[in-house]
Scaffold this motif. Sequence first.
Motif, mmCIF file in Angstrom:
data_model
loop_
_atom_site.group_PDB
_atom_site.id
_atom_site.type_symbol
_atom_site.label_atom_id
_atom_site.label_comp_id
_atom_site.label_asym_id
_atom_site.label_seq_id
_atom_site.Cartn_x
_atom_site.Cartn_y
_atom_site.Cartn_z
ATOM 1 N N ALA A 1 -0.564 -5.923 112.478
ATOM 2 C CA ALA A 1 -0.418 -6.204 113.909
ATOM 3 C C ALA A 1 0.514 -5.200 114.562
ATOM 4 C CB ALA A 1 0.109 -7.626 114.110
ATOM 5 N N MET A 2 1.622 -4.870 113.901
ATOM 6 C CA MET A 2 2.567 -3.926 114.485
ATOM 7 C C MET A 2 1.951 -2.536 114.639
ATOM 8 S SD MET A 2 6.274 -4.972 112.848
ATOM 9 C CE MET A 2 7.088 -6.505 113.355
ATOM 10 N N ILE A 3 1.190 -2.104 113.659
ATOM 11 C CA ILE A 3 0.523 -0.806 113.760
ATOM 12 C C ILE A 3 -0.500 -0.816 114.889
ATOM 13 C CG2 ILE A 3 -1.082 0.753 112.585
ATOM 14 C CD1 ILE A 3 1.837 1.017 111.700
ATOM 15 N N ALA A 4 -1.260 -1.896 114.996
ATOM 16 C CA ALA A 4 -2.289 -1.990 116.037
ATOM 17 C C ALA A 4 -1.695 -1.953 117.440
ATOM 18 C CB ALA A 4 -3.111 -3.268 115.846
ATOM 19 N N GLN A 5 -0.502 -2.500 117.611
ATOM 20 C CA GLN A 5 0.105 -2.564 118.945
ATOM 21 C C GLN A 5 1.054 -1.400 119.212
ATOM 22 O OE1 GLN A 5 1.658 -6.348 117.980
ATOM 23 N NE2 GLN A 5 3.766 -5.665 117.697
ATOM 24 N N GLY A 6 1.279 -0.550 118.201
ATOM 25 C CA GLY A 6 2.102 0.639 118.396
ATOM 26 C C GLY A 6 3.543 0.519 117.992
ATOM 27 N N GLY A 7 3.909 -0.554 117.283
ATOM 28 C CA GLY A 7 5.280 -0.669 116.800
ATOM 29 C C GLY A 7 5.775 -2.083 116.729
ATOM 30 N N GLY A 8 7.006 -2.239 116.283
ATOM 31 C CA GLY A 8 7.624 -3.555 116.167
ATOM 32 C C GLY A 8 9.017 -3.414 115.594
ATOM 33 N N VAL A 9 9.629 -4.555 115.295
ATOM 34 C CA VAL A 9 11.010 -4.583 114.806
ATOM 35 C C VAL A 9 11.122 -5.589 113.659
ATOM 36 C CG1 VAL A 9 13.440 -4.857 115.418
ATOM 37 C CG2 VAL A 9 11.786 -4.203 117.184
ATOM 38 N N GLY B 1 6.700 3.718 114.261
ATOM 39 C CA GLY B 1 7.128 2.923 115.407
ATOM 40 C C GLY B 1 7.701 1.572 115.060
ATOM 41 N N ILE B 2 7.987 1.343 113.777
ATOM 42 C CA ILE B 2 8.547 0.060 113.348
ATOM 43 C C ILE B 2 10.005 0.276 112.966
ATOM 44 C CG2 ILE B 2 8.404 -1.836 111.694
ATOM 45 C CD1 ILE B 2 5.398 -1.155 111.396
ATOM 46 N N ARG B 3 10.910 -0.285 113.755
ATOM 47 C CA ARG B 3 12.334 -0.188 113.467
ATOM 48 C C ARG B 3 12.744 -1.302 112.495
ATOM 49 N NH1 ARG B 3 15.653 -1.498 117.058
ATOM 50 N NH2 ARG B 3 14.313 -2.498 118.618
ATOM 51 N N VAL B 4 13.617 -0.972 111.551
ATOM 52 C CA VAL B 4 14.081 -1.959 110.577
ATOM 53 C C VAL B 4 15.603 -1.892 110.517
ATOM 54 C CG1 VAL B 4 13.885 -2.852 108.231
ATOM 55 C CG2 VAL B 4 11.970 -1.580 109.246
ATOM 56 N N ASN B 5 16.245 -2.992 110.839
ATOM 57 C CA ASN B 5 17.695 -3.089 110.827
ATOM 58 C C ASN B 5 18.128 -4.367 110.114
ATOM 59 O OD1 ASN B 5 18.534 -0.729 112.599
ATOM 60 N ND2 ASN B 5 17.102 -1.772 113.971
ATOM 61 N N GLY B 6 19.415 -4.513 109.924
ATOM 62 C CA GLY B 6 19.929 -5.703 109.263
ATOM 63 C C GLY B 6 21.172 -6.226 109.955
ATOM 64 N N ILE B 7 21.577 -7.409 109.552
ATOM 65 C CA ILE B 7 22.802 -8.021 110.058
ATOM 66 C C ILE B 7 23.609 -8.546 108.881
ATOM 67 C CG2 ILE B 7 23.685 -10.115 111.198
ATOM 68 C CD1 ILE B 7 21.879 -9.592 113.484
ATOM 69 N N ILE B 8 24.914 -8.285 108.902
ATOM 70 C CA ILE B 8 25.848 -8.937 107.993
ATOM 71 C C ILE B 8 26.554 -10.017 108.804
ATOM 72 C CG2 ILE B 8 27.982 -8.675 106.699
ATOM 73 C CD1 ILE B 8 27.026 -5.989 105.759
ATOM 74 N N SER C 1 19.209 -10.762 118.810
ATOM 75 C CA SER C 1 18.656 -10.534 120.149
ATOM 76 C C SER C 1 18.811 -9.082 120.569
ATOM 77 C CB SER C 1 19.348 -11.462 121.156
ATOM 78 O OG SER C 1 18.906 -11.218 122.468
ATOM 79 N N PHE C 2 19.990 -8.507 120.296
ATOM 80 C CA PHE C 2 20.202 -7.095 120.629
ATOM 81 C C PHE C 2 19.276 -6.193 119.830
ATOM 82 C CE2 PHE C 2 22.375 -3.189 119.127
ATOM 83 C CZ PHE C 2 22.233 -2.444 120.289
ATOM 84 N N LEU C 3 19.201 -6.406 118.512
ATOM 85 C CA LEU C 3 18.437 -5.498 117.663
ATOM 86 C C LEU C 3 16.944 -5.504 117.958
ATOM 87 C CD1 LEU C 3 20.228 -5.976 114.220
ATOM 88 C CD2 LEU C 3 20.328 -3.975 115.719
ATOM 89 N N VAL C 4 16.414 -6.614 118.456
ATOM 90 C CA VAL C 4 14.982 -6.662 118.774
ATOM 91 C C VAL C 4 14.712 -6.281 120.225
ATOM 92 C CG1 VAL C 4 14.602 -8.427 117.022
ATOM 93 C CG2 VAL C 4 14.901 -9.122 119.404
ATOM 94 N N SER C 5 15.752 -6.011 120.993
ATOM 95 C CA SER C 5 15.591 -5.733 122.419
ATOM 96 C C SER C 5 15.359 -4.249 122.677
ATOM 97 C CB SER C 5 16.834 -6.179 123.190
ATOM 98 O OG SER C 5 17.886 -5.241 123.017
ATOM 99 N N PRO C 6 14.879 -3.899 123.875
ATOM 100 C CA PRO C 6 14.742 -2.487 124.243
ATOM 101 C C PRO C 6 16.073 -1.747 124.248
ATOM 102 C CG PRO C 6 13.435 -3.867 125.713
ATOM 103 C CD PRO C 6 14.275 -4.797 124.887
ATOM 104 N N ASP C 7 17.186 -2.454 124.398
ATOM 105 C CA ASP C 7 18.496 -1.805 124.362
ATOM 106 C C ASP C 7 18.766 -1.136 123.016
ATOM 107 O OD1 ASP C 7 19.045 -2.599 126.943
ATOM 108 O OD2 ASP C 7 20.203 -4.361 126.340
ATOM 109 N N ALA C 8 18.084 -1.597 121.975
ATOM 110 C CA ALA C 8 18.270 -1.029 120.633
ATOM 111 C C ALA C 8 17.102 -0.131 120.239
ATOM 112 C CB ALA C 8 18.432 -2.159 119.611
ATOM 113 N N ALA C 9 16.436 0.443 121.208
ATOM 114 C CA ALA C 9 15.220 1.218 120.940
ATOM 115 C C ALA C 9 15.456 2.419 120.031
ATOM 116 C CB ALA C 9 14.600 1.686 122.260
ATOM 117 N N TYR C 10 16.694 2.917 119.971
ATOM 118 C CA TYR C 10 16.987 4.069 119.114
ATOM 119 C C TYR C 10 17.889 3.673 117.944
ATOM 120 C CZ TYR C 10 17.204 9.070 118.103
ATOM 121 O OH TYR C 10 17.064 10.309 117.511
#
Length: 245
Positions: free
Chosen positions: A127-135, A176-183, A224-233
């Motif tokens: 789904a993420m590839i089909a829509q051009g990205g995801g988180v 186009g798929i960003r991957v981050n984590g939280i401690i 919320s921040f990591l999945v938002s457009p504010d964290a696009a980079y």
Amino acid sequence: MSGEHNDKVAAVTGAGRGIGAGIAARLAEDGFHVALIDIDETTVGNAADEIGRDRATPYVVDLAKRQDVIDTFSEVARAHGRIDAVVNNAMWVHYSPIIEMDERSLDTMWTIGLKAAFWTIQGAYPAMIAQGGGVVVNMSSPAATRGIDGSSGYSAVKGAVSSLTWQAARELGPQGIRVNGIIPGAVDTPGARRVVDDEGYEIRRKMSTLGRLATAEDIAAGVSFLVSPDAAYVNGHILNVDGAL
């Protein structure tokens, strides 16, 4: 950030209670339709009712079963047309000294805490590839970077989750798929109460420079921040939401 993500879809594992339920509620507030994934039918149904069935759908899934996880993500994509964010929050915890760790407990922690993150990424990928990205956001732990009494299995799993986050960011970022984590800091939840008592929580409170335990809402704000457009980079980053332990 409320209302920024209209028509987007997020999937949260371990969403029936505790931190997972808090993350799901925050993402729904942010405008996502949230797929709540949990093995406990009662708690995940109650969590979806709390959010509202117009913004949340419960899915009863055993994360240990790869095909069931992948089939569930396919169902989410069919129902909603996309999957924009995945939050790998589910974990099963058993504290034990290394020399006393039993095979069943270690296998369960590895399966729910690490292998399931592979399965959810695999499930959301088409789904993420089909829509051009995801988180993707993976929940690590302070135990990934420091020794904690009795935490050998849990620490090993969370260290692997951090490593998976960096590796997946490297592999999937170009697509186009960003991957981050939280401690996350210590949160007093029903699940954690299985292995941490009042004395343990007091120790954790004193370790925080802010003089308090974290709340589910604190952790959810980081997601919320990591999945938002504010964290696009932001990609391949492990965000500490732990009161500066």
